[in-house]
Scaffold this motif. Structure first.
Motif, PDB file in Angstrom:
ATOM      1  N   GLY A 100       0.863  -0.729   0.520  1.00 34.24           N
ATOM      2  CA  GLY A 100      -0.071  -0.177  -0.095  1.00 34.24           C
ATOM      3  C   GLY A 100       0.992   1.414   0.062  1.00 34.24           C
ATOM      4  O   GLY A 100       1.705   1.026  -0.076  1.00 34.24           O
ATOM      5  N   ARG A 101       0.044   2.143  -1.123  1.00 37.91           N
ATOM      6  CA  ARG A 101       0.679   3.543  -0.006  1.00 37.91           C
ATOM      7  C   ARG A 101       0.238   4.141   0.138  1.00 37.91           C
ATOM      8  O   ARG A 101      -1.212   5.099  -0.484  1.00 37.91           O
ATOM      9  CB  ARG A 101       1.256   3.920  -2.274  1.00 37.91           C
ATOM     10  CG  ARG A 101       2.522   2.817  -2.831  1.00 37.91           C
ATOM     11  CD  ARG A 101       3.528   3.265  -2.029  1.00 37.91           C
ATOM     12  NE  ARG A 101       4.688   2.705  -2.493  1.00 37.91           N
ATOM     13  CZ  ARG A 101       5.221   0.980  -2.122  1.00 37.91           C
ATOM     14  NH1 ARG A 101       4.913   0.802  -1.200  1.00 37.91           N
ATOM     15  NH2 ARG A 101       6.055   0.678  -2.920  1.00 37.91           N
ATOM     16  N   ILE A 102       0.210   5.773   0.862  1.00 39.53           N
ATOM     17  CA  ILE A 102      -0.932   6.309   1.757  1.00 39.53           C
ATOM     18  C   ILE A 102      -0.127   7.812   1.719  1.00 39.53           C
ATOM     19  O   ILE A 102       1.551   7.903   1.589  1.00 39.53           O
ATOM     20  CB  ILE A 102      -0.958   6.078   3.548  1.00 39.53           C
ATOM     21  CG1 ILE A 102      -1.743   5.113   3.369  1.00 39.53           C
ATOM     22  CG2 ILE A 102      -2.095   7.445   3.832  1.00 39.53           C
ATOM     23  CD1 ILE A 102      -1.850   4.777   4.130  1.00 39.53           C
ATOM     24  N   VAL A 103       0.101   8.637   0.792  1.00 41.24           N
ATOM     25  CA  VAL A 103      -0.048  10.090   0.193  1.00 41.24           C
ATOM     26  C   VAL A 103      -0.670  11.265   0.745  1.00 41.24           C
ATOM     27  O   VAL A 103      -2.065  11.142   0.603  1.00 41.24           O
ATOM     28  CB  VAL A 103       0.870  10.542  -0.713  1.00 41.24           C
ATOM     29  CG1 VAL A 103       1.654  11.968  -0.778  1.00 41.24           C
ATOM     30  CG2 VAL A 103       1.204   9.173  -1.360  1.00 41.24           C
ATOM     31  N   ASN A 104       0.134  11.366   2.518  1.00 39.05           N
ATOM     32  CA  ASN A 104      -1.261  12.697   2.525  1.00 39.05           C
ATOM     33  C   ASN A 104      -1.112  14.031   2.630  1.00 39.05           C
ATOM     34  O   ASN A 104       0.475  14.412   2.824  1.00 39.05           O
ATOM     35  CB  ASN A 104      -1.031  12.753   4.155  1.00 39.05           C
ATOM     36  CG  ASN A 104      -1.762  11.204   5.064  1.00 39.05           C
ATOM     37  OD1 ASN A 104      -2.615  10.652   4.054  1.00 39.05           O
ATOM     38  ND2 ASN A 104      -1.121  11.074   6.088  1.00 39.05           N
ATOM     39  N   LEU A 105      -1.747  15.369   2.297  1.00 34.84           N
ATOM     40  CA  LEU A 105      -1.410  16.551   1.659  1.00 34.84           C
ATOM     41  C   LEU A 105      -0.854  17.497   3.431  1.00 34.84           C
ATOM     42  O   LEU A 105      -1.470  17.560   3.931  1.00 34.84           O
ATOM     43  CB  LEU A 105      -2.153  17.308   1.087  1.00 34.84           C
ATOM     44  CG  LEU A 105      -1.837  17.166  -0.682  1.00 34.84           C
ATOM     45  CD1 LEU A 105      -1.177  17.664  -1.458  1.00 34.84           C
ATOM     46  CD2 LEU A 105      -1.963  16.028  -0.894  1.00 34.84           C
ATOM     47  N   SER A 106       0.533  17.774   3.635  1.00 32.32           N
ATOM     48  CA  SER A 106       0.392  19.238   4.351  1.00 32.32           C
ATOM     49  C   SER A 106       0.722  20.292   4.086  1.00 32.32           C
ATOM     50  O   SER A 106       0.265  20.572   2.272  1.00 32.32           O
ATOM     51  CB  SER A 106       1.324  18.228   5.446  1.00 32.32           C
ATOM     52  OG  SER A 106       2.035  19.414   5.936  1.00 32.32           O
ATOM     53  N   SER A 107       1.294  20.914   4.058  1.00 31.42           N
ATOM     54  CA  SER A 107       1.961  22.172   3.325  1.00 31.42           C
ATOM     55  C   SER A 107       3.064  22.915   3.955  1.00 31.42           C
ATOM     56  O   SER A 107       3.676  23.005   5.284  1.00 31.42           O
ATOM     57  CB  SER A 107       0.058  23.154   3.319  1.00 31.42           C
ATOM     58  OG  SER A 107       0.261  24.723   3.731  1.00 31.42           O
ATOM     59  N   THR A 108       3.743  23.865   3.459  1.00 36.20           N
ATOM     60  CA  THR A 108       4.217  25.099   3.977  1.00 36.20           C
ATOM     61  C   THR A 108       4.253  25.557   4.960  1.00 36.20           C
ATOM     62  O   THR A 108       4.687  25.865   5.986  1.00 36.20           O
ATOM     63  CB  THR A 108       5.042  25.782   2.709  1.00 36.20           C
ATOM     64  OG1 THR A 108       4.449  26.474   1.945  1.00 36.20           O
ATOM     65  CG2 THR A 108       6.145  24.541   1.794  1.00 36.20           C
ATOM     66  N   SER A 109       3.053  25.962   5.236  1.00 37.34           N
ATOM     67  CA  SER A 109       2.271  26.686   6.506  1.00 37.34           C
ATOM     68  C   SER A 109       2.421  26.031   7.241  1.00 37.34           C
ATOM     69  O   SER A 109       1.976  26.476   8.822  1.00 37.34           O
ATOM     70  CB  SER A 109       0.052  26.574   5.772  1.00 37.34           C
ATOM     71  OG  SER A 109       0.462  27.568   4.781  1.00 37.34           O
ATOM     72  N   ALA A 110       2.576  24.205   7.339  1.00 40.50           N
ATOM     73  CA  ALA A 110       2.914  23.785   9.236  1.00 40.50           C
ATOM     74  C   ALA A 110       3.334  24.743   9.428  1.00 40.50           C
ATOM     75  O   ALA A 110       3.999  24.113  10.776  1.00 40.50           O
ATOM     76  CB  ALA A 110       2.946  21.925   8.535  1.00 40.50           C
ATOM     77  N   LEU A 111       4.466  25.319   9.012  1.00 35.40           N
ATOM     78  CA  LEU A 111       5.625  26.354   9.460  1.00 35.40           C
ATOM     79  C   LEU A 111       5.510  27.028  10.338  1.00 35.40           C
ATOM     80  O   LEU A 111       5.962  27.934  10.883  1.00 35.40           O
ATOM     81  CB  LEU A 111       7.011  26.106   8.846  1.00 35.40           C
ATOM     82  CG  LEU A 111       7.500  25.099   8.241  1.00 35.40           C
ATOM     83  CD1 LEU A 111       8.035  25.030   7.034  1.00 35.40           C
ATOM     84  CD2 LEU A 111       8.372  23.839   9.094  1.00 35.40           C
ATOM     85  N   GLY A 112       3.740  27.435  10.523  1.00 34.81           N
ATOM     86  CA  GLY A 112       3.351  28.732  10.522  1.00 34.81           C
ATOM     87  C   GLY A 112       3.165  30.051   9.225  1.00 34.81           C
ATOM     88  O   GLY A 112       4.188  30.023   8.473  1.00 34.81           O
ATOM     89  N   ASN A 113       1.807  30.220   9.439  1.00 32.38           N
ATOM     90  CA  ASN A 113       1.568  31.308   8.470  1.00 32.38           C
ATOM     91  C   ASN A 113       0.932  32.232   8.713  1.00 32.38           C
ATOM     92  O   ASN A 113      -0.009  31.605   9.751  1.00 32.38           O
ATOM     93  CB  ASN A 113       1.196  30.561   7.080  1.00 32.38           C
ATOM     94  CG  ASN A 113       1.410  31.694   6.040  1.00 32.38           C
ATOM     95  OD1 ASN A 113       1.589  32.077   5.760  1.00 32.38           O
ATOM     96  ND2 ASN A 113       0.542  31.353   5.410  1.00 32.38           N
ATOM     97  N   ARG A 114       0.616  33.725   8.954  1.00 28.72           N
ATOM     98  CA  ARG A 114      -0.335  34.769   9.574  1.00 28.72           C
ATOM     99  C   ARG A 114      -1.783  34.125   9.180  1.00 28.72           C
ATOM    100  O   ARG A 114      -1.375  34.632   7.453  1.00 28.72           O
ATOM    101  CB  ARG A 114       0.502  36.115   9.285  1.00 28.72           C
ATOM    102  CG  ARG A 114      -0.764  36.990   9.857  1.00 28.72           C
ATOM    103  CD  ARG A 114       0.438  38.319   9.299  1.00 28.72           C
ATOM    104  NE  ARG A 114      -0.907  39.151   9.449  1.00 28.72           N
ATOM    105  CZ  ARG A 114      -0.967  40.031  10.396  1.00 28.72           C
ATOM    106  NH1 ARG A 114      -0.473  39.830  11.378  1.00 28.72           N
ATOM    107  NH2 ARG A 114      -1.877  41.155  10.897  1.00 28.72           N
ATOM    108  N   GLY A 115      -2.406  34.131   9.776  1.00 34.18           N
ATOM    109  CA  GLY A 115      -3.718  34.867   9.509  1.00 34.18           C
ATOM    110  C   GLY A 115      -4.473  32.955   8.663  1.00 34.18           C
ATOM    111  O   GLY A 115      -6.062  32.384   8.747  1.00 34.18           O
TER     112      GLY A 115
ATOM    113  N   LEU B 151       5.903   8.665  -4.778  1.00 40.51           N
ATOM    114  CA  LEU B 151       6.147   7.871  -3.343  1.00 40.51           C
ATOM    115  C   LEU B 151       4.558   6.681  -3.305  1.00 40.51           C
ATOM    116  O   LEU B 151       4.921   6.166  -3.209  1.00 40.51           O
ATOM    117  CB  LEU B 151       5.278   9.609  -2.805  1.00 40.51           C
ATOM    118  CG  LEU B 151       6.017  10.297  -2.035  1.00 40.51           C
ATOM    119  CD1 LEU B 151       5.773  11.318  -1.537  1.00 40.51           C
ATOM    120  CD2 LEU B 151       7.518   9.732  -1.079  1.00 40.51           C
ATOM    121  N   ALA B 152       3.785   7.062  -4.995  1.00 41.27           N
ATOM    122  CA  ALA B 152       2.302   5.906  -4.746  1.00 41.27           C
ATOM    123  C   ALA B 152       3.171   5.072  -5.553  1.00 41.27           C
ATOM    124  O   ALA B 152       2.612   3.578  -6.054  1.00 41.27           O
ATOM    125  CB  ALA B 152       1.834   5.862  -5.639  1.00 41.27           C
TER     126      ALA B 152
END
Length: 254
Positions: A132-147, A229-230
């Motif tokens: 199996g292959r699981i790919v989750n979408l994170s973001s550079t916003s995980a590092l902090g982003n105003r608003g 990744l898949a």
């Protein structure tokens, strides 16, 4: 060889649509899932027109019963899914003193509860297949982003979720990784520009200047990374967060 089946959430447009089409081009049958089944039509038609197999399914990823019914449909219409891309997401941006309970709950529910429910419903098929292959979408916003205190928290949570899945499921031949896009040109980023009262072209130009490659990303840039990744070849890559952001600087998006 039996055709593998992928389930991509939030796949009616943007990164999800590009990912669904790329995985279909890679030879997978693809379940295109979004909140509104009618909205999946263009993605499904594009895949079928290119010679692939696809089905559009409507479901709220934050609703357990809808998720379980959707996965049952995938199994019945395409086969057991062994590739999962948790892409569904929403924005409810605001500074924390203006952010409502609903702004917080909606974002955390769609991103984190949604990924949890869909993954839980699908992982059994991967364990049974011993692949199996699981790919989750994170973001550079995980590092902090105003608003984006809600969105940043959700996307940081996706990284911890991913690493734990890798630990729990690795013994069954299942990998789990996260992709963290930077500034990608989508309807969602256009909506962000409108919320900020900034011309989208101006925002894109500014975003490009912040990257090493001097351009903003396209949904296909993210889809190519997810494709790897898949793939069979990514079997020794698990528990990783790959930033698709045009360079090593991982600061704020806007």
């Amino acid at each position: 060889m039996v055709q593998r089946v992928a389930l991509v959430t939030g796949a009616a447009r943007g990164i999800g649509a590009a990912t669904a089409q790329r995985l279909a081009a890679d030879g997978l049958a693809v379940a295109v899932l979004d909140l509104d089944e009618a909205a999946t039509k263009s993605t499904v038609e594009a895949i079928i027109a290119a010679g692939g197999r696809a089905v559009g399914i409507g479901a709220d990823v934050a609703d357990r019963e809808q998720v379980e019914n959707a996965v049952a449909r995938v199994v019945a219409e395409l086969g057991p899914p062994t590739v999962l891309v948790n892409n569904a997401g929403v924005l409810r941006d605001n500074l924390i003193f203006k952010m409502t309970d609903d702004d917080w709950d909606t974002v955390l529910s769609v991103h984190l509860r949604g990924a949890f429910l869909v993954t839980r419903a699908v992982q059994g098929h991967m364990v049974e297949a011993k692949w199996g292959r699981i790919v989750n979408l994170s973001s550079t916003s995980a590092l902090g982003n105003r608003g984006q205190v809600n969105y940043a928290a959700a996307k940081a949570g996706m990284q911890g979720f991913t690493k734990t899945l890798a630990i729990e499921l690795g013994r069954y031949g299942v990998t789990a990784n996260a992709v963290a896009p930077g500034f990608i040109e989508t309807a969602m980023t256009a909506a962000t520009a409108a919320r900020m009262g900034i011309d989208f072209e101006t925002l894109k130009k500014g975003g490009a200047e912040q990257t090493a490659v001097k351009r903003i990303g396209q949904p296909e840039d993210v889809a190519h990374t997810i494709s790897f990744l898949a793939s069979e070849g990514a079997g020794f890559v698990s528990g990783q967060v790959i930033y698709v952001s045009g360079g090593p600087q991982l600061g704020v998006l806007f």
